[in-house]
Design a protein around this motif. Structure first.
Motif, PDB file in Angstrom:
ATOM      1  N   ARG A   1      78.173  32.811  -5.923  1.00 16.06           N
ATOM      2  CA  ARG A   1      78.715  33.316  -4.653  1.00 16.06           C
ATOM      3  C   ARG A   1      78.762  32.229  -3.586  1.00 16.06           C
ATOM      4  O   ARG A   1      79.608  32.276  -2.687  1.00 16.06           O
ATOM      5  N   PHE A   2      77.846  31.281  -3.684  1.00 16.53           N
ATOM      6  CA  PHE A   2      77.790  30.191  -2.706  1.00 16.53           C
ATOM      7  C   PHE A   2      77.880  28.853  -3.446  1.00 16.53           C
ATOM      8  O   PHE A   2      76.966  28.044  -3.416  1.00 16.53           O
ATOM      9  N   LYS A   3      78.991  28.652  -4.122  1.00 13.13           N
ATOM     10  CA  LYS A   3      79.150  27.464  -4.947  1.00 13.13           C
ATOM     11  C   LYS A   3      79.059  26.189  -4.110  1.00 13.13           C
ATOM     12  O   LYS A   3      79.665  26.106  -3.040  1.00 13.13           O
TER      13      LYS A   3
ATOM     14  N   GLU B   1      81.429  24.025   5.650  1.00 13.51           N
ATOM     15  CA  GLU B   1      81.280  25.130   4.698  1.00 13.51           C
ATOM     16  C   GLU B   1      80.154  24.848   3.711  1.00 13.51           C
ATOM     17  O   GLU B   1      79.399  25.747   3.326  1.00 13.51           O
TER      18      GLU B   1
ATOM     19  N   ARG C   1      76.966  25.704   5.373  1.00 14.50           N
ATOM     20  CA  ARG C   1      76.802  27.158   5.484  1.00 14.50           C
ATOM     21  C   ARG C   1      76.295  27.729   4.168  1.00 14.50           C
ATOM     22  O   ARG C   1      75.356  28.550   4.140  1.00 14.50           O
ATOM     23  N   ARG C   2      76.875  27.286   3.060  1.00 12.70           N
ATOM     24  CA  ARG C   2      76.452  27.776   1.746  1.00 12.70           C
ATOM     25  C   ARG C   2      75.044  27.296   1.415  1.00 12.70           C
ATOM     26  O   ARG C   2      74.257  28.039   0.809  1.00 12.70           O
ATOM     27  N   LYS C   3      74.735  26.076   1.792  1.00 13.54           N
ATOM     28  CA  LYS C   3      73.398  25.538   1.542  1.00 13.54           C
ATOM     29  C   LYS C   3      72.328  26.400   2.204  1.00 13.54           C
ATOM     30  O   LYS C   3      71.332  26.777   1.568  1.00 13.54           O
TER      31      LYS C   3
END
Length: 257
Positions: free
Chosen positions: A54-56, A72, A75-77
């Motif tokens: 979901r947060f590649k 981005e 943000r995913r990290k």
């Protein structure tokens, strides 16, 4: 499977067989993958509904070429960090920490980025991180270390990707992203450790990601005994002297005492 000396699935038999091999060895090297950390609350990259899907992570080239992709990526990290923020070392980590402390194990080669081997008490110099470490960040220009708490505070206030406080270069989590070159020093150290051990323990790795997965075969080529501890079959099972298939924490628990 004719080259496999033994595949054990009963936990007591697995513990006994592993204990005998460790007792007979003098230069143990452990190689760890995601499976050693799943009992700690750290998600497995390939499992169904994995948050990593979901947060590649952003590919390295995109991260470097597009500031929006850097934003981005951060943000995913932080979204992933929140999922396993409370993770603590498990039984497998403490078992390996004990092997290092006793002098049996010379090194832990890991594909993991969760910093749990360090938290379990293994000295930094005994850990070889093939895919980096997600607990801090570095400047990609000058190499300066940056702490995540500082980066997150500023990121949540501004939404801007961090820049190095010294040189203004792009700052990235100290992990190896898809498309990024493997760390040369870590690869050299892992190679040296693999050819000099007499027992190589591959624990919790699918053994499908190369070049990292080449180290068990390298150790076997140089006459080390190869033990694979994993919940599922791996492509290298046929090369192993012993395959222990089951819950990693259950198998390694006695060695954590």
């Amino acid at each position: 499977m004719e080259d496999v000396i033994l595949i054990l699935t009963h936990v007591d038999e697995a513990r006994a067989a592993l204990g005998d091999l460790i007792e007979a060895a003098s230069r143990v090297v452990a190689f760890t993958g995601a499976g050693i950390s799943t009992e700690c609350g750290v998600p497995d990259f390939r499992s169904k509904d994995s948050p990593w899907m979901r947060f590649k992570p952003i590919d390295f080239d995109l991260f470097m070429s597009d500031v929006l992709m850097r934003e981005e990526g951060w943000r995913r990290k932080f979204a992933l960090d929140d999922i396993y923020a409370m993770a603590q070392p498990g039984r497998g980590h403490y078992a390996l920490a004990n092997l290092v402390a006793s002098g049996k194990a010379r090194a832990i080669i890991t594909q993991n980025i969760d910093n749990l081997h360090q938290t379990s008490g293994v000295p930094e110099e005994r850990i070889i991180e093939l895919h980096g470490n997600g607990s801090y960040a570095t400047c990609l220009a000058c190499g300066l270390r940056h702490e995540l708490a500082d980066i997150r505070r500023d990121f949540e206030a501004t939404g801007a990707a961090p820049a190095c406080v010294e040189c203004g270069g792009a700052v990235k989590s100290a992990t190896i992203s898809f498309g990024q070159a493997m760390p040369e020093n870590a690869m050299r150290r892992a190679h040296a450790a693999s050819i000099d051990c007499d027992l190589f323990l591959a624990i919790g790795s699918s053994l499908v990601v190369y070049p990292a997965a080449s180290f068990p075969s390298l150790a076997r080529l140089h006459k080390a005994r190869l033990v694979i501890v994993n919940g599922e079959p791996t492509p290298l099972d046929s090369e192993a002297d012993l395959v222990l298939r089951g819950d990693i924490g259950d198998i390694l628990e006695p060695f954590a005492a």
